[in-house]
Motif scaffolding. Structure first.
Motif, short mmCIF file in Angstrom:
data_model
loop_
_atom_site.label_atom_id
_atom_site.label_comp_id
_atom_site.label_asym_id
_atom_site.label_seq_id
_atom_site.Cartn_x
_atom_site.Cartn_y
_atom_site.Cartn_z
N GLY A 236 0.75 -1.45 0.02
CA GLY A 236 -0.07 0.07 -0.05
C GLY A 236 0.65 1.27 -0.08
N ALA A 237 2.02 1.25 -0.42
CA ALA A 237 3.00 2.32 -0.20
C ALA A 237 2.66 3.48 -1.14
N ILE A 238 2.68 4.66 -0.70
CA ILE A 238 2.22 5.89 -1.12
C ILE A 238 3.73 6.37 -1.88
N ARG A 239 3.48 6.24 -3.38
CA ARG A 239 4.55 6.64 -4.05
C ARG A 239 4.60 7.59 -5.05
N ALA A 240 3.55 8.40 -5.03
CA ALA A 240 3.33 9.70 -5.90
C ALA A 240 2.38 10.56 -5.09
N GLY B 217 -1.28 8.59 -4.94
CA GLY B 217 -1.29 7.41 -5.54
C GLY B 217 -0.42 6.31 -5.10
N THR B 218 -0.98 5.31 -4.71
CA THR B 218 -0.47 4.15 -4.14
C THR B 218 0.00 2.94 -5.11
N ALA B 219 0.85 2.00 -4.65
CA ALA B 219 1.10 0.95 -5.57
C ALA B 219 0.29 -0.03 -5.87
N GLU B 220 -0.68 -0.33 -4.74
CA GLU B 220 -1.53 -1.23 -5.26
C GLU B 220 -2.93 -0.58 -5.91
N GLY B 221 -2.83 0.61 -6.18
CA GLY B 221 -3.80 1.28 -7.31
C GLY B 221 -4.87 2.02 -6.80
N GLN B 222 -4.71 2.63 -5.47
CA GLN B 222 -5.64 3.30 -5.10
C GLN B 222 -5.27 4.93 -5.29
N ILE B 223 -6.13 5.72 -5.81
CA ILE B 223 -5.87 7.08 -6.10
C ILE B 223 -6.95 7.86 -5.14
N ARG B 224 -6.32 8.64 -4.15
CA ARG B 224 -7.04 9.14 -3.16
C ARG B 224 -6.63 10.61 -2.91
N ALA C 139 -15.33 8.99 -9.08
CA ALA C 139 -15.39 8.96 -10.54
C ALA C 139 -13.85 8.33 -11.06
N ILE C 140 -13.00 8.07 -10.33
CA ILE C 140 -12.03 7.51 -10.87
C ILE C 140 -12.04 5.83 -10.46
N ARG C 141 -12.60 5.31 -11.64
CA ARG C 141 -12.96 3.67 -11.49
C ARG C 141 -12.37 2.91 -12.59
N GLU C 142 -11.74 1.83 -12.27
CA GLU C 142 -11.07 0.89 -13.04
C GLU C 142 -11.78 -0.51 -12.58
N PRO C 143 -12.01 -1.54 -13.56
CA PRO C 143 -12.44 -2.73 -13.28
C PRO C 143 -11.73 -3.35 -12.11
N THR C 144 -10.19 -3.17 -12.26
CA THR C 144 -9.43 -3.64 -11.25
C THR C 144 -8.49 -2.74 -10.98
N PRO C 145 -7.86 -2.74 -9.66
CA PRO C 145 -6.68 -1.60 -9.34
C PRO C 145 -5.63 -1.73 -10.16
N LEU C 146 -5.20 -0.30 -10.68
CA LEU C 146 -4.04 -0.12 -11.54
C LEU C 146 -2.90 0.47 -10.62
N SER C 147 -1.70 -0.35 -10.52
CA SER C 147 -0.76 0.26 -9.67
C SER C 147 -0.33 1.84 -10.17
N VAL C 148 -0.06 2.61 -9.50
CA VAL C 148 0.15 4.13 -9.81
C VAL C 148 1.75 4.11 -9.56
N ARG C 149 2.51 4.74 -10.66
CA ARG C 149 3.80 5.15 -10.41
C ARG C 149 3.95 6.67 -10.31
N SER C 150 3.35 7.48 -10.83
CA SER C 150 3.49 8.71 -11.10
C SER C 150 2.23 9.54 -10.96
N LEU C 151 2.36 11.03 -10.42
CA LEU C 151 0.97 11.73 -10.57
C LEU C 151 1.59 13.01 -10.92
N LEU C 152 0.60 14.07 -11.78
CA LEU C 152 1.13 15.32 -12.04
C LEU C 152 -0.24 16.13 -12.36
N VAL C 153 -0.32 17.42 -11.94
CA VAL C 153 -1.33 18.26 -12.09
C VAL C 153 -0.70 19.39 -12.77
N THR C 154 -1.40 19.57 -14.00
CA THR C 154 -1.04 20.66 -14.88
C THR C 154 -1.93 21.79 -14.69
#
Length: 886
Positions: free
Chosen positions: A334-338, A350-357, A369-384
């Motif tokens: 569950g590491a927060i890596r972004a 964003g977490t390693a196991e696919g949580q965006i909070r 609103a951010i939904r996927e059929p299965t959790p997708l591992s997050v590596r990076s986040l950026l707000v423009t």
């Protein structure tokens, strides 16, 4: 020949070693005389400026071809060693170790001085105004604002310089081949550049402009004034293994460690970091500096998050259960890596196991609103700047969230990588992506067009070997893993150092690449080739079609199995980023996105005429509008020819007509036989009805008349005679029903209605019960089969008998309702009825069951509604076809 130049009229000036100049016009060469003052020169040089004028240098003299002769326009202090075009007009010359520019008005301006002992052999001024000088033994020099710097080449002797249409500089060397020179846009900073370690996992820039980096093995280093220094354990670095580093705007540099919490470097010394909320001794994975100065800290294991504001440390509540949090501790699941910040101050996680909070009221909350059929591992986040949240996934492409709408793009939409480890944005409106496939740049406008459905694919600019970098493998799992510097430079952490991109150096390439067909292969045999008409090809007897000329036409036989068309784009600026589109009119519905693929393959084509079109775009996404075309004619098989099709069509139409006529006649004969059989059946039914009525009916009538008692006394004295009378009378009524049922003249709704209402009136009159009829004013001509008539009559007869005998009705109503496709017969009474739920049959009979069975036999429905002391209503609903069938 030493040199050549062509003017804007097509004349070619040719210089020979004996200082003779010939002018070639219309394939005729004439010797051109030179001024007497030039004859002492031991070397003549010619050049064409960008306006098409021809210049010549002879010793220290500079001349211009005017009015069919040479005119001396300037004389310098030393001999000219190089001359070439300058800017929009005029020329640049090298003379006596100095560089001069001569304009159209013949004015001479000194540009700068070459380094000592540098002997110029070639000179060129590019479109940006920079002067390039090729030397005899000092390599290639580039001058800007009067200052020259050396540019590395494969050999130190430069024999020729040229700038192509895309702005690339080409340098020919005496022994090192041909060199292509372009501005360096990305630079790898590794051990060779002084970086004290290899793999870098986190990078930042402090308020003084120094770059800080943390290595994979826990070392910490700083680049200051161009030099790297390593922080040694002890006095220089009071920590253990560094994991991440982030600088605030107040001069502080925050460093996360693997087991001792947080460290802070400020004003040249290490200071105690704030403690509390369980953060002091845990491992740190991620750091983020918010716009308001808050420091957000994420744990190395689990998904604990703290906010540091001043000296206050506050833990963020986690919506996971305490059991789940305890389970995640000690693991990186569950590491927060972004982390990222929205314009309104919202902190995204964003977490390693696919949580965006996001952090709401110091609680980690999910975004539905951010939904996927299965959790997708997050590596990076950026707000423009526009508020878009960009999400780099591990193997699932690029996510986008804005205004409550979420969309994910993959390589199928042109995204350069599905494994996205790092994201940064520049000031030119581009998104930079570092992933498993290296570094790439994508226009934000292109991404938004695909997301909005206005485009189907984005054009990505990749940076690779052509840009001087290879084997780019970005790191992940620690934050920040990439950083945008104060000067606009973009820093990416790699397994072998740092990759620095300079967006300002990435110039827009306005020149679309020309596309050329290379070869055509049919069934693995070469049939057409670029320059296929060359003497080498024709002498070999190959007889290949020449693709060099426009308007070429390829002829294919009908039996080919596979067609391959290969093409290329003439671009030397990042050729790996050139993309193609092609289409075969008559086969493809639209343009086919080929990406970087250089060929198109088709199966066997039907006979006919086709046109193959192909276009390409350069590294900046500029598409050419001039389509390269190839006409293709495929000979048809015999059965595909027009005459065969016309003849086959005529034969098919004739055969279809004959078959249709035969089928129609057969159907007509079959229908005629059916009508004749029906007519015969009706005649037989009429005969039977007549015989029953005439013979059996008259006999029964005589029996009734002979057995009818004269009075009550005679009936009581002769009871057997009375039973004979009643039996004969009942048989007369039954016979009448049989005659009516058999008679085909009664096969109509009107016949059924007339007979039924007459029967009802007779029964009710005998029982002293009122009978009300509700019938249509005009009875429609609806045919009914004998089976339908018979079953409906018997069911209605049963209903009327029940109302009279068992219902104790005073009034019986009969109504007929006509509806499309059928009719409904309603028989109701005001009798005693029976309770709801009671058995639906009289005490001593099966009347109600019989009614339902008769209606079911003809596909109808029987609906019975009743209540005590209210009466009973029975609905017979019957569907009929236009021909009287069911």
């Amino acid at each position: 020949v030493l040199m050549m130049a062509e003017d804007n009229q097509g004349a070619i000036f040719v210089v020979y070693p004996d200082n003779k100049i010939f002018r070639v016009v219309d394939e005729q060469a004439e010797l051109i005389a030179v001024p007497e003052s030039w004859q002492e020169s031991n070397r003549l040089l010619v050049a064409r400026d960008r306006g098409g004028k021809i210049w010549c240098a002879a010793g220290s003299h500079i001349g211009l071809w005017q009015n069919e002769g040479w005119q001396t326009v300037a004389t310098l202090d030393a001999s000219v060693s190089a001359i070439n075009a300058a800017g929009a007009s005029g020329v640049c010359v090298a003379s006596g170790g100095r560089i001069y520019r001569l304009d159209d008005d013949h004015s001479v301006t000194e540009v700068g001085a070459l380094p000592v002992k540098s002997e110029a052999m070639e000179i060129l001024e590019d479109r940006s105004g920079a002067v390039w000088v090729g030397t005899f033994a000092d390599g290639l020099l580039r001058g800007d604002a009067g200052k020259f710097e050396r540019v590395a080449t494969s050999d130190l002797e430069i024999t020729s310089l040229f700038e192509d249409a895309e702005g690339n500089i080409w340098a020919a060397t005496a022994g090192g081949g041909l060199n292509l020179i372009r501005p360096r846009m990305v630079v790898l900073v590794g051990r060779q550049a002084g970086l004290p370690f290899g793999s870098v996992i986190s990078v930042t820039e402090d308020a003084q402009g120094s770059i800080w980096a943390a290595s994979l093995d826990g070392h910490l280093a700083r680049q200051r004034e161009g030099r790297w220094e390593l922080f040694k354990a002890g006095a220089d670095w009071p920590g253990t293994r560094a994991t991440c580093v982030a600088a605030d705007r107040n001069g502080g540099v925050w460093v996360g460690t693997s087991d001792r919490g947080l460290r802070c470097f400020r004003d040249g010394v290490w200071q105690d970091a704030p403690k509390g909320a369980g953060m002091a001794s845990v491992g740190i994975r991620s750091l983020f500096i918010a716009s308001n100065g808050d420091l957000w800290v994420a744990s190395l294991y689990g998904n604990q998050l703290w906010r540091v504001r001043g000296r206050q440390v506050q833990a963020v509540n986690n919506t996971l259960s305490p059991e789940a949090v305890q389970t995640l501790r000690g693991t990186s699941v569950g590491a927060i890596r972004a982390l990222a910040e929205a314009p309104d101050g919202t902190i995204w996680v964003g977490t390693a196991e696919g949580q965006i909070r996001k952090v709401q009221d110091m609680t980690l909350a999910s975004e539905p609103a951010i939904r996927e059929p299965t959790p997708l591992s997050v590596r990076s986040l950026l707000v423009t700047a526009d508020g878009s949240l960009w999400i780099g996934y591990a193997g699932e492409g690029l996510g986008h969230f804005k205004d409550g709408r979420y969309r994910r793009l993959t390589t199928a939409a042109g995204v350069p990588d599905d494994f996205i480890s790092q994201l940064l944005a520049d000031d030119q409106g581009n998104l930079w992506i570092a992933g498993n496939r290296g570094l790439a740049r994508v226009s934000l406008a292109d991404l938004e067009a695909v997301i909005a459905g206005r485009a189907g694919r984005v054009n990505a600019r990749r940076f690779g070997s052509a840009d001087g970098v290879t084997g780019v493998q970005p790191n992940r799992d620690y934050w920040p893993s990439a950083w945008r510097g104060s000067d606009g430079a973009l820093w990416f952490t790699l397994r072998n150092g740092l990759l620095v991109a300079t967006p300002d150096a990435v110039s827009q390439n306005p020149v679309p690449p020309a596309v050329q067909l290379e070869r055509v292969i049919v069934d693995d045999q070469l049939v057409a080739l670029y320059n296929g008409g060359s003497p080498r090809q024709t002498q070999s007897g190959s007889n290949l079609m020449n693709l060099q000329h426009a308007g070429s036409q390829l002829h294919l036989g009908p039996g080919h199995r596979k067609l391959e068309i290969h093409f290329a784009a003439l671009s030397y600026t990042s050729p790996e980023n050139v993309q193609f589109r092609y289409r075969l009119t008559g086969f493809d519905a639209g343009w086919v996105e080929a990406g970087t693929r250089h060929s198109a393959t088709y199966p066997r084509l039907p006979g006919g005429d086709y046109e193959f079109h192909v276009i390409a775009c350069n590294n900046s996404g500029v598409w050419n509008t001039n389509e390269t075309e190839l006409a293709i004619t495929v000979a048809p098989f015999f059965h595909e020819t027009l005459w065969f099709r016309l003849g086959g069509g005529v034969i098919t139409v004739f055969a279809a007509g004959v078959i249709t006529l035969g089928i129609s006649r057969a159907r007509y004969r079959h229908r005629l036989r059916r009508l004749e059989a029906r007519r015969a059946l009706e005649q037989e039914r009429t005969r039977i009805a007549r015989d029953i009525h005439d013979e059996l009916g008259s006999s029964l009538t005589r029996i009734v008349m002979l057995s009818q008692p004269e009075d009550d006394d005679s009936a009581s004295s002769h009871p057997e005679m009375k039973r004979i009378y009643e039996t004969a009378r009942n048989l007369t009524h039954t016979m009448d029903e049989v005659v009516w049922a058999v008679n085909p003249r009664q096969d109509t709704l009107e016949g059924l209605t007339s007979y039924l209402t007459a029967f009802a009136q007779e029964i009710t009159a005998a029982a002293s019960v009122a009978c009300r009829l509700d019938l249509p004013d005009r009875m429609p001509a609806v045919p009914l089969s004998a089976e339908v008539r018979h079953n409906v009559f018997l069911a209605a007869k049963e209903a009327i008998h029940n109302a009279v005998r068992h219902g104790k009705a005073r009034v019986i109503s009969i109504a007929l309702k006509i509806q499309p496709g059928g009719f409904t017969l309603i028989i109701s009474d005001d009798g005693i009825g029976f309770p709801v739920g009671a058995p639906v049959r009289p005490r001593n009979g099966h009347g109600l069951e019989n009614m339902r069975a008769r209606l079911a036999a003809i596909g109808g429905e029987c609906d019975i509604s009743t209540a005590p002391q209210v009466g009973t209503t029975i609905r017979f609903t019957v569907a009929v076809s236009p021909h009287g069938g069911l």
